[in-house]
Motif scaffolding. Structure first.
Motif, PDB file in Angstrom:
ATOM      1  N   ASP A 150       0.854  -1.183   0.000  1.00 16.28           N
ATOM      2  CA  ASP A 150       0.000   0.000   0.000  1.00 16.28           C
ATOM      3  C   ASP A 150       0.888   1.230   0.000  1.00 16.28           C
ATOM      4  OD1 ASP A 150      -2.567  -1.285   0.149  1.00 16.28           O
ATOM      5  OD2 ASP A 150      -2.069  -1.810   2.216  1.00 16.28           O
ATOM      6  N   GLY A 151       0.394   2.290  -0.634  1.00 14.54           N
ATOM      7  CA  GLY A 151       1.193   3.491  -0.811  1.00 14.54           C
ATOM      8  C   GLY A 151       1.292   4.358   0.417  1.00 14.54           C
ATOM      9  N   ALA A 152       2.303   5.187   0.398  1.00 19.17           N
ATOM     10  CA  ALA A 152       2.491   6.189   1.437  1.00 19.17           C
ATOM     11  C   ALA A 152       1.743   7.448   1.026  1.00 19.17           C
ATOM     12  CB  ALA A 152       3.979   6.481   1.618  1.00 19.17           C
ATOM     13  N   PRO A 153       1.189   8.154   1.997  1.00 14.23           N
ATOM     14  CA  PRO A 153       0.479   9.390   1.646  1.00 14.23           C
ATOM     15  C   PRO A 153       1.415  10.391   0.967  1.00 14.23           C
ATOM     16  CG  PRO A 153       0.075   8.778   3.930  1.00 14.23           C
ATOM     17  CD  PRO A 153       1.155   7.877   3.411  1.00 14.23           C
ATOM     18  N   SER A 154       0.898  11.037  -0.067  1.00 11.79           N
ATOM     19  CA  SER A 154       1.649  12.095  -0.755  1.00 11.79           C
ATOM     20  C   SER A 154       0.646  13.112  -1.279  1.00 11.79           C
ATOM     21  CB  SER A 154       2.484  11.515  -1.904  1.00 11.79           C
ATOM     22  OG  SER A 154       1.638  11.129  -2.962  1.00 11.79           O
ATOM     23  N   SER A 155       1.135  14.159  -1.883  1.00 10.52           N
ATOM     24  CA  SER A 155       0.229  15.167  -2.435  1.00 10.52           C
ATOM     25  C   SER A 155      -0.633  14.582  -3.562  1.00 10.52           C
ATOM     26  CB  SER A 155       1.017  16.367  -2.941  1.00 10.52           C
ATOM     27  OG  SER A 155       1.927  15.960  -3.943  1.00 10.52           O
ATOM     28  N   ALA A 156      -0.193  13.473  -4.148  1.00 11.71           N
ATOM     29  CA  ALA A 156      -0.948  12.827  -5.226  1.00 11.71           C
ATOM     30  C   ALA A 156      -1.828  11.692  -4.697  1.00 11.71           C
ATOM     31  CB  ALA A 156       0.020  12.288  -6.274  1.00 11.71           C
ATOM     32  N   GLY A 157      -1.959  11.564  -3.375  1.00  8.78           N
ATOM     33  CA  GLY A 157      -2.749  10.476  -2.796  1.00  8.78           C
ATOM     34  C   GLY A 157      -1.837   9.341  -2.346  1.00  8.78           C
ATOM     35  N   GLN A 158      -2.438   8.177  -2.112  1.00 10.81           N
ATOM     36  CA  GLN A 158      -1.668   7.007  -1.678  1.00 10.81           C
ATOM     37  C   GLN A 158      -0.861   6.472  -2.856  1.00 10.81           C
ATOM     38  OE1 GLN A 158      -1.437   5.770   1.384  1.00 10.81           O
ATOM     39  NE2 GLN A 158      -2.973   7.038   2.336  1.00 10.81           N
ATOM     40  N   ARG A 159       0.451   6.465  -2.732  1.00 13.45           N
ATOM     41  CA  ARG A 159       1.297   6.061  -3.851  1.00 13.45           C
ATOM     42  C   ARG A 159       2.342   5.040  -3.403  1.00 13.45           C
ATOM     43  NH1 ARG A 159       0.240   7.569  -8.882  1.00 13.45           N
ATOM     44  NH2 ARG A 159       2.427   7.886  -9.312  1.00 13.45           N
ATOM     45  N   VAL A 160       2.506   3.995  -4.209  1.00 12.36           N
ATOM     46  CA  VAL A 160       3.639   3.091  -4.089  1.00 12.36           C
ATOM     47  C   VAL A 160       4.658   3.585  -5.087  1.00 12.36           C
ATOM     48  CG1 VAL A 160       4.447   0.724  -4.395  1.00 12.36           C
ATOM     49  CG2 VAL A 160       2.179   1.149  -3.447  1.00 12.36           C
ATOM     50  N   ARG A 161       5.881   3.641  -4.698  1.00 10.83           N
ATOM     51  CA  ARG A 161       6.926   4.135  -5.603  1.00 10.83           C
ATOM     52  C   ARG A 161       8.001   3.077  -5.748  1.00 10.83           C
ATOM     53  NH1 ARG A 161       6.002   9.159  -7.464  1.00 10.83           N
ATOM     54  NH2 ARG A 161       4.738  10.426  -6.098  1.00 10.83           N
ATOM     55  N   GLY A 162       8.612   3.030  -6.932  1.00 11.93           N
ATOM     56  CA  GLY A 162       9.687   2.073  -7.150  1.00 11.93           C
ATOM     57  C   GLY A 162      10.619   2.523  -8.252  1.00 11.93           C
ATOM     58  N   VAL A 163      11.832   2.022  -8.150  1.00 11.71           N
ATOM     59  CA  VAL A 163      12.830   2.204  -9.202  1.00 11.71           C
ATOM     60  C   VAL A 163      13.419   0.831  -9.465  1.00 11.71           C
ATOM     61  CG1 VAL A 163      15.008   3.277  -9.853  1.00 11.71           C
ATOM     62  CG2 VAL A 163      13.392   4.541  -8.430  1.00 11.71           C
ATOM     63  N   PHE A 164      13.338   0.389 -10.718  1.00 10.08           N
ATOM     64  CA  PHE A 164      13.807  -0.935 -11.092  1.00 10.08           C
ATOM     65  C   PHE A 164      14.826  -0.833 -12.209  1.00 10.08           C
ATOM     66  CE2 PHE A 164       9.568  -1.318  -9.386  1.00 10.08           C
ATOM     67  CZ  PHE A 164       9.774  -2.248  -8.389  1.00 10.08           C
ATOM     68  N   TYR A 165      15.891  -1.543 -12.069  1.00  6.63           N
ATOM     69  CA  TYR A 165      16.952  -1.571 -13.063  1.00  6.63           C
ATOM     70  C   TYR A 165      16.896  -2.918 -13.770  1.00  6.63           C
ATOM     71  CZ  TYR A 165      18.687   2.507 -10.622  1.00  6.63           C
ATOM     72  OH  TYR A 165      18.802   3.759 -10.068  1.00  6.63           O
ATOM     73  N   PRO A 166      16.587  -2.936 -15.065  1.00  7.95           N
ATOM     74  CA  PRO A 166      16.514  -4.219 -15.782  1.00  7.95           C
ATOM     75  C   PRO A 166      17.885  -4.866 -15.897  1.00  7.95           C
ATOM     76  CG  PRO A 166      16.233  -2.367 -17.295  1.00  7.95           C
ATOM     77  CD  PRO A 166      16.332  -1.781 -15.918  1.00  7.95           C
ATOM     78  N   ASP A 167      17.874  -6.200 -15.980  1.00  3.64           N
ATOM     79  CA  ASP A 167      19.124  -6.929 -16.221  1.00  3.64           C
ATOM     80  C   ASP A 167      19.647  -6.560 -17.583  1.00  3.64           C
ATOM     81  OD1 ASP A 167      18.979  -8.242 -13.810  1.00  3.64           O
ATOM     82  OD2 ASP A 167      17.899  -9.955 -14.648  1.00  3.64           O
ATOM     83  N   GLU A 168      20.936  -6.395 -17.678  1.00  5.84           N
ATOM     84  CA  GLU A 168      21.509  -6.032 -18.979  1.00  5.84           C
ATOM     85  C   GLU A 168      22.228  -7.194 -19.589  1.00  5.84           C
ATOM     86  OE1 GLU A 168      23.190  -2.219 -19.376  1.00  5.84           O
ATOM     87  OE2 GLU A 168      22.189  -1.506 -17.595  1.00  5.84           O
TER      88      GLU A 168
END
Length: 168
Positions: A150-168
């Motif tokens: 579940d997302g954390a509260p932010s100005s845009a509402g409840q948001r889940v955030r992630g950064v993913f680096y694909p295998d190269e």
């Protein structure tokens, strides 16, 4: 007393969090002995409660659960001495679960054996290598490997955030 909890290794894959664990209550694949330590311990027999207070940790194989405090609630022992199986583990304050490849950080984590569910709350941060996912609540049903962040509260509402680096 047996003080073993289900494995918590967390893997990040695309936008899904998967929990991988063996059958049986363990914090490391393959099981084995669980070492524990704390600045202070208390045992409350009437509640079947072992309290690890101050720099509390559980270690099994290469996996480590650390928190400011860890409470382990057990069922009554069959032979009448000490505690039985773990029914719930509650880790509070600066919670970290570390495996050789993943780290979960939160403010509180609860494993409930009856529902086979782990809930990590607070400022939840999941990392695997360079991949990172953040939210406010991670709920995992261990038997089915199903997880919800579940997302954390932010100005845009409840948001889940992630950064993913694909295998190269």
């Amino acid at each position: 007393m047996r003080f073993l909890i289900r494995s918590l290794p967390v893997a990040l894959a695309a936008s899904t969090v998967l929990l991988v664990g063996p059958a049986g209550a363990q914090i490391a694949p393959g099981g084995g002995p669980v070492a524990w330590g704390a600045d202070r311990t208390e045992y409350v027999e009437a509640q079947g409660l072992l309290k690890l207070i101050g720099r509390a940790e559980l270690i099994q194989a290469e996996n480590r659960l650390r928190a400011d405090a860890i409470d382990m609630f057990t069922t009554p022992a069959r032979n009448g001495s000490g505690g039985g199986d773990v029914r719930e583990v509650v880790a509070t304050g600066n919670v970290y679960f570390v495996t050789p490849t993943q780290v979960v950080r939160g403010d509180r984590a609860v494993y409930t054996a009856a529902s086979d569910t782990i809930v990590v709350t607070g400022d939840v941060i999941l990392t695997q290598g360079e991949n990172v996912m953040t939210g406010s609540r991670l709920t995992v049903v261990v038997a089915t490997n199903n997880a919800v962040m579940d997302g954390a509260p932010s100005s845009a509402g409840q948001r889940v955030r992630g950064v993913f680096y694909p295998d190269e």
